[in-house]
Every structure is written in structure tokens, then in C-alpha cells.
Design a protein around this motif. Structure first.
Motif, PDB file in Angstrom:
ATOM      1  N   ARG A 106      52.133  63.582  26.495  1.00 42.84           N
ATOM      2  CA  ARG A 106      53.011  64.229  25.515  1.00 42.84           C
ATOM      3  C   ARG A 106      54.328  63.468  25.475  1.00 42.84           C
ATOM      4  O   ARG A 106      54.870  63.104  26.513  1.00 42.84           O
ATOM      5  CB  ARG A 106      53.279  65.679  25.862  1.00 42.84           C
ATOM      6  CG  ARG A 106      54.184  66.377  24.840  1.00 42.84           C
ATOM      7  CD  ARG A 106      54.539  67.791  25.251  1.00 42.84           C
ATOM      8  NE  ARG A 106      53.399  68.620  25.531  1.00 42.84           N
ATOM      9  CZ  ARG A 106      52.787  69.395  24.635  1.00 42.84           C
ATOM     10  NH1 ARG A 106      53.222  69.433  23.399  1.00 42.84           N
ATOM     11  NH2 ARG A 106      51.763  70.132  24.984  1.00 42.84           N
ATOM     12  N   ALA A 166      58.159  63.393  23.053  1.00 40.77           N
ATOM     13  CA  ALA A 166      59.003  63.857  21.953  1.00 40.77           C
ATOM     14  C   ALA A 166      59.734  62.652  21.380  1.00 40.77           C
ATOM     15  O   ALA A 166      60.203  61.798  22.124  1.00 40.77           O
ATOM     16  CB  ALA A 166      59.997  64.900  22.448  1.00 40.77           C
ATOM     17  N   ASN A 219      64.452  59.955  22.914  1.00 42.19           N
ATOM     18  CA  ASN A 219      63.029  60.154  23.124  1.00 42.19           C
ATOM     19  C   ASN A 219      62.781  60.540  24.572  1.00 42.19           C
ATOM     20  O   ASN A 219      63.453  60.075  25.474  1.00 42.19           O
ATOM     21  CB  ASN A 219      62.269  58.872  22.777  1.00 42.19           C
ATOM     22  CG  ASN A 219      62.467  58.497  21.333  1.00 42.19           C
ATOM     23  OD1 ASN A 219      62.657  59.361  20.494  1.00 42.19           O
ATOM     24  ND2 ASN A 219      62.430  57.219  21.034  1.00 42.19           N
ATOM     25  N   SER A 236      56.979  66.039  18.290  1.00 41.65           N
ATOM     26  CA  SER A 236      56.347  65.738  19.569  1.00 41.65           C
ATOM     27  C   SER A 236      54.892  65.397  19.292  1.00 41.65           C
ATOM     28  O   SER A 236      54.282  65.920  18.363  1.00 41.65           O
ATOM     29  CB  SER A 236      56.461  66.907  20.547  1.00 41.65           C
ATOM     30  OG  SER A 236      55.733  68.006  20.088  1.00 41.65           O
TER      31      SER A 236
END
Length: 135
Positions: A17, A19, A2, A71
Motif C-alpha cells: 500500500r 499513498a 508520499n 492511495s
């Protein structure tokens, strides 16, 4: 693995943001992150619909995306909140009413019911499912 965006205060003032490789418990972690930002942005009143919608979009990644990579983008907008969940699996996404005895199939119907707007931006290499809640 991550990955999180750089944690610069100016960036976190309006967006976040991350992922993920998601699993069955990932939605709970993402709900906590979303609630933290909603509190920071004084949009706490959007927490219930926004966390429900995010949970449904993450559940769709767990169920339908090979590799379970996605994401998540959380944006503070002048009108309220926008959340995007992007993955690398192309294909159509649509809300459909499930039959009463179906075990699933109601996620996007719920997203549609609890948010002000939602949609899908399709790309050749995947898609982004998003929703917006007016503040």
C-alpha cells in the motif's frame, strides 16, 4: 508527501500500500512497482492488463480528484491479483463509451475490457475503484 507502508517481508509477501500525490508521470512509477510485485508473485503474465488498468485509474485521479491524492493497494489473492485506487472525492464512477472524436473518456471501458472484474466502492468521504485479474 508520499508514504509507503513498512517494508516488512511478511507484509510484502501478499500486499503493498502506498499513498501518493499523483502527477503526469506517477503512473509510470506505479507500473514499475506493480510489475515488481507481479514478478515476485510469479504473476508476470498479468503485467500487461494490470499495468494498463492501473494507468487508467491513476489518470482518472490526475484528471478528476482535487489535490490529486490517492492511495494504491496491490493485493496477492488466491485467485490472482486485486488492485485498489482510493481517493477522497465522492461521486459516481461509471464506464461509458466515448464518442469517436472525444479526446478522452475511454479509461474505465479499457479497465473493463482488460480485467476480469472491476468496480467502485463508494463512501461518504470518497471512493475506491478496484480491479481484479485472475492468475
Amino acid at each position: 508527501m508520499n508514504q509507503a507502508t513498512d517494508l516488512y517481508p511478511a507484509v510484502l509477501a501478499t500486499s503493498y500500500r502506498m499513498a501518493f500525490t499523483v502527477g503526469e508521470h506517477s503512473a509510470g512509477h506505479m507500473r514499475r512497482i506493480l510489475r515488481m510485485f507481479l514478478t515476485r508473485w510469479e504473476l508476470d503474465h498479468l503485467a500487461d492488463p494490470a499495468t494498463l488498468a492501473l494507468t487508467e485509474l491513476v489518470a482518472n485521479v490526475v484528471r478528476h480528484v482535487s489535490g490529486r491524492r490517492c492511495s494504491v493497494l496491490i493485493l496477492r489473492e488466491p485467485y490472482g491479483l486485486r488492485v485498489e485506487v482510493a481517493d477522497g472525492t465522492p461521486g459516481p464512477v461509471r464506464a461509458k463509451a466515448a464518442c469517436p472524436l472525444d479526446a478522452g473518456g475511454r479509461g474505465l471501458v479499457l479497465v473493463e475490457a482488460v480485467t476480469d472484474r472491476w468496480g467502485v466502492d463508494e463512501r461518504a468521504d470518497g471512493k475506491t475503484v478496484w480491479f481484479e485479474c485472475d492468475g
